[in-house]
Scaffold this motif. Structure first.
Motif, PDB file in Angstrom:
ATOM      1  N   CYS A 191      44.583  39.624  38.709  1.00 50.64           N
ATOM      2  CA  CYS A 191      44.450  41.545  38.126  1.00 50.64           C
ATOM      3  C   CYS A 191      45.519  41.703  36.917  1.00 50.64           C
ATOM      4  O   CYS A 191      45.056  42.154  35.798  1.00 50.64           O
ATOM      5  CB  CYS A 191      44.383  42.490  39.483  1.00 50.64           C
TER       6      CYS A 191
ATOM      7  N   LEU B 249      39.173  42.320  43.667  1.00 51.38           N
ATOM      8  CA  LEU B 249      39.507  42.142  41.720  1.00 51.38           C
ATOM      9  C   LEU B 249      38.071  43.622  41.407  1.00 51.38           C
ATOM     10  O   LEU B 249      38.470  44.535  40.749  1.00 51.38           O
ATOM     11  CB  LEU B 249      39.157  41.352  40.964  1.00 51.38           C
TER      12      LEU B 249
ATOM     13  N   VAL C  96      36.296  41.386  35.776  1.00 54.55           N
ATOM     14  CA  VAL C  96      36.793  40.690  36.946  1.00 54.55           C
ATOM     15  C   VAL C  96      35.628  39.481  36.238  1.00 54.55           C
ATOM     16  O   VAL C  96      34.640  39.734  35.840  1.00 54.55           O
ATOM     17  CB  VAL C  96      35.851  41.348  37.853  1.00 54.55           C
TER      18      VAL C  96
END
Ligand code: SF4
Length: 338
Positions: free
Chosen positions: A267, A309, A318
């Motif tokens: 992330c 994610l 993503v």
């Protein structure tokens, strides 16, 4: 505590070729710089015989002193695990060692890869081309055979500059190649796959920015970044210049055990990439190259990570979880429903 050094003024202005020539190739020297005892790494150091170590100072400056598990160090330091022979891990996992003409790989119908240079500024231990016979695939300075091959096949509308690292070629060499690419009527875009600006941001020279920004067709740069700590201020500024010049910026990374195999890191990577103007594009499963089995992450874990994610990030941040398979006409997306 994390120590991330932003580039200093000297590194910013430094000549990239000088920084390249001064890249650290001695693992003991690297370890000492980071306050680690080389005698604790004797077996690891021997693995440099399998694939030489090479890492520029500007990349070392982003590693944390005293941390043997630093995610950037882990990507470049030889490891005793490389001696383990693991079933299914081969010297040519993607079946690339035969090229159509020297320096040109034609794997996908509409795209060709030009191997500009056999070397990289950094030697990543997990590299799928760590055994690639670059000496047999050097096009030299003359692109005529490769350009003739493309010109005779109108279905090829994208040329991907690869390597090694294509930005190891100097700006004069690149300008000559771009002049030849400009003669191809069917060309829709040029793509550059590179890790050099990540490890030596000074590689993004004014000449390079001008060349890429003034090319008649769109230019896409695909950086290779695996961890948010790889992005520092110098790299950010280099990307800003390319973006201003109209270069489309994407990133592909590799999912690597004990480097980025957790949702927090992935992330943070996506968010950091977006901050510097780069969209996450692919997250690749490890190519099963001999000597890199210790980096492999199980597919079930990879899928679970991507699902996390999707819960934590907007969809455009993503990356696509994929793997490359020898003989396939495109990358193979991983089915997230598995
Ligand atoms: S930069 Fe890319 S091609 Fe070069 S060693 Fe690293 S992974 Fe391999």
């Amino acid at each position: 505590m994390q120590r991330i050094i932003t580039r200093n003024a000297a590194a910013v202005q430094g000549n990239w070729q000088k920084q390249l020539a001064q890249a650290v190739s001695n693992p003991a020297q690297l370890l000492m710089q980071l306050g680690l005892e080389p005698e604790h790494f004797q077996k690891d150091i021997q693995a440099r015989k399998l694939f030489p170590m090479r890492v520029p100072q500007a990349f070392i400056d982003r590693m944390q002193t005293g941390d043997a598990n630093d995610p950037l160090l882990r990507q470049v330091l030889p490891a005793a695990h490389e001696f383990i022979e693991q079933a299914g891990f081969t010297s040519d996992p993607l079946g690339e060692h035969q090229s159509a003409v020297p320096g040109l790989l034609h794997k996908y119908r509409s795209r060709v890869l030009l191997i500009l240079k056999g070397g990289c500024a950094v030697n990543c231990r997990y590299c799928f081309r760590r055994h690639f016979p670059y000496q047999d695939n050097q096009p030299g300075q003359d692109w005529s055979e490769a350009i003739a091959y493309i010109a005779a096949r109108p279905e090829i509308d994208e040329v991907i500059l690869s390597g090694g690292d294509p930005l190891m070629a100097n700006d004069r060499h690149l300008a000559k190649l771009f002049a030849q690419l400009a003669t191809l009527p069917q060309l829709q875009r040029v793509r550059i796959h590179t890790r050099l600006p990540v490890v030596i941001p000074a590689r993004v020279t004014e000449e390079l920015v001008d060349l890429l920004g003034s090319f008649a067709k769109p230019v896409v740069m695909v950086t290779h970044i695996n961890h948010p700590n790889e992005i520092d201020e110098a790299f950010s500024q280099a990307m800003f210049k390319l973006k201003q010049a109209g270069v489309q910026l994407l990133n592909q990374g590799v999912l690597l055990r004990d480097v980025n195999d957790n949702a927090d890191t992935l992330c943070a990577l996506s968010n950091r990439l977006f901050e510097v103007g780069i969209l996450p594009y692919y997250l690749f499963m490890l190519d099963r190259v001999a000597g890199a089995s210790h980096f492999e992450v199980a597919q079930e874990q990879a899928i679970a990570l991507i699902k996390q994610l999707y819960r934590r990030l907007p969809g455009y941040l993503v990356p696509r979880l994929s793997r490359e398979e020898a003989g396939k006409s495109s990358k193979t997306p991983i089915d997230l429903q598995m």
